[in-house]
Design an enzyme around this catalytic site. Structure first.
Site, short mmCIF file in Angstrom:
data_model
loop_
_atom_site.label_atom_id
_atom_site.label_comp_id
_atom_site.label_asym_id
_atom_site.label_seq_id
_atom_site.Cartn_x
_atom_site.Cartn_y
_atom_site.Cartn_z
N LYS A 199 0.86 -1.18 0.00
CA LYS A 199 0.00 0.00 0.00
C LYS A 199 0.90 1.23 0.00
O LYS A 199 1.69 1.44 0.92
CB LYS A 199 -0.91 -0.01 1.22
CG LYS A 199 -1.76 1.23 1.31
CD LYS A 199 -2.83 1.12 2.36
CE LYS A 199 -3.62 2.42 2.45
NZ LYS A 199 -4.64 2.37 3.48
N LYS A 252 -2.06 -1.43 -3.95
CA LYS A 252 -2.96 -0.28 -3.89
C LYS A 252 -2.16 1.01 -3.94
O LYS A 252 -1.22 1.12 -3.16
CB LYS A 252 -3.75 -0.37 -2.59
CG LYS A 252 -4.63 0.80 -2.30
CD LYS A 252 -5.28 0.63 -0.97
CE LYS A 252 -6.05 1.89 -0.67
NZ LYS A 252 -6.45 1.96 0.69
C1 PBG Z 1 -7.33 3.62 5.19
C2 PBG Z 1 -7.73 3.37 3.78
C3 PBG Z 1 -7.56 4.30 2.76
C4 PBG Z 1 -8.13 3.74 1.61
C5 PBG Z 1 -8.60 2.46 1.95
N1 PBG Z 1 -8.33 2.25 3.31
C6 PBG Z 1 -7.03 5.68 2.79
C7 PBG Z 1 -5.71 5.96 3.38
O1 PBG Z 1 -4.88 5.07 3.57
O2 PBG Z 1 -5.49 7.12 3.68
C8 PBG Z 1 -8.19 4.42 0.29
C9 PBG Z 1 -9.13 3.89 -0.73
C10 PBG Z 1 -9.40 4.81 -1.86
O3 PBG Z 1 -8.75 5.87 -2.03
O4 PBG Z 1 -10.31 4.48 -2.64
N2 PBG Z 1 -6.88 2.65 5.98
#
Ligand code: PBG
Length: 327
Positions: A199, A252
């Site tokens: 991520k 992601k």
């Molecule tokens: C947070 C989380 C995020 C997303 C999914 N889970 C945002 C972040 O890490 O700040 C983002 C998903 C998206 O942008 O569609 N744990």
């Protein structure tokens, strides 16, 4: 000049729809799609300003939306809660409240749709008054091992409510092993872990943070989410999560990180999921609403690319619509 002697003519394999069909290497199917849904603790559904076309659903609203999505063939969903400010705190304890919003939604969804695979996000940001995925210490740093304890409680409370797959998105070190361990101890060995392993600290999450009002109050997420420049580090994170017991790993965002998906798909044996995140969605929506791109073609192409790179599962805000197109 006519009829060159050209023995190899790749265009022969593209000469009709039927032949293109025979030669197609990857096929997007609705079984691959995971539909992310936002919920809030209010009686009515509310449009999300930062993500036109998406809603914050009430619990009743989400049941209707799942019925609708299920009727076109969507079998997997992931839940994200928008938590009232008054329930947010620096220790994020609302996240493991067995009567919390997510936990109630899980019970309702599983009782109406027992066959749906229900995935829940595990991280503290919707619950944390600091807006971070982990606990924040007095000097502003993000505490790792202390956070793990809370993530384990959160996971257990989701498992107790009936979640099928726990998806830790917090990027703390050691969380997959810690969560696996605590779930096994309580006999939730059948509950899966889909880890957000690679991520990245991405600017593409902006619209999602608007949807949940969960942006960090100070600082950024770069001490836990990955540097967008790295692919070897993604392999390392994924290998660790596999050793710790992840069943599925995730990359992601998806579109800007297809090389990461492809690299992993060459070197790991477990399934890969990729998340077409809110910023990717918003870019497509904006260009299409301005009339610059053909929406349906571009959505299908973006998802086909993610699938072709090696993701067997794709999280996308387009899931329901795409499933209806693939009928
Ligand atoms: C947070 C989380 C995020 C997303 C999914 N889970 C945002 C972040 O890490 O700040 C983002 C998903 C998206 O942008 O569609 N744990």
């Amino acid at each position: 000049m006519t009829n060159q002697r050209l023995p190899i003519r790749p265009r022969r394999n593209r000469k009709s729809d039927a032949i293109r069909g025979l030669c197609r290497e990857t096929r997007l199917s609705k079984e691959s799609l995971i539909y992310p849904l936002f919920i809030h603790d209010k009686p009515t559904n509310e449009p999300i300003d930062s993500m036109p076309g998406c809603m914050r659903w009430s619990i009743n609203g989400i049941l209707e939306e799942i019925a609708d999505a299920n009727s076109v063939g969507i079998n997997s969903i992931v839940l994200f809660p928008a938590i009232e400010d008054t329930l947010k705190s620096s220790n994020a304890e609302e996240c493991f409240n067995d009567d919390g919003l997510v936990q109630r939604a899980i019970r309702e969804i599983k009782s109406s749709f027992p066959e749906i695979s229900l995935i829940t996000d595990v991280a503290l940001d919707p619950y944390n008054s600091d807006g971070h995925d982990g606990l924040v210490s007095s000097d502003g740093s993000i505490l790792n091992d202390e956070t793990l304890e809370v993530l384990c409680k959160q996971s257990l409370s989701h498992a107790r409510a009936g979640a099928d797959i726990i998806a830790p998105s917090d990027m703390m070190d050691g969380r997959v092993g810690a969560i696996r361990n605590s779930m096994d101890e309580e006999s939730y060995e059948h509950v899966s872990i889909m880890s957000y392993s690679a991520k990245f600290a991405s600017a593409y999450y902006g619209p999602f943070r608007g949807a949940l009002n969960s942006a960090p109050k100070s600082g950024d997420k770069k001490t836990y989410q990955m540097d967008p420049a790295n692919v070897k580090e993604a392999v390392r994170e994924v290998m660790l999560d596999i050793e710790e017991g992840a069943d599925i790993v995730m990359v992601k965002p998806a579109g800007p990180y297809l090389d990461v998906v492809a690299t992993l798909s060459d070197c790991i044996e477990i399934p890969i999921a990729a998340y077409q995140v809110s910023g990717e969605y918003l870019m497509i929506e904006s260009a299409c609403s301005a009339g610059w791109l053909d929406r349906r073609s571009v959505v299908l192409e973006s998802l086909t690319g993610i699938h072709r790179a090696g993701a067997s599962a794709i999280l996308t805000y387009y899931a329901k619509e795409v499933a209806s197109w693939l009928e």
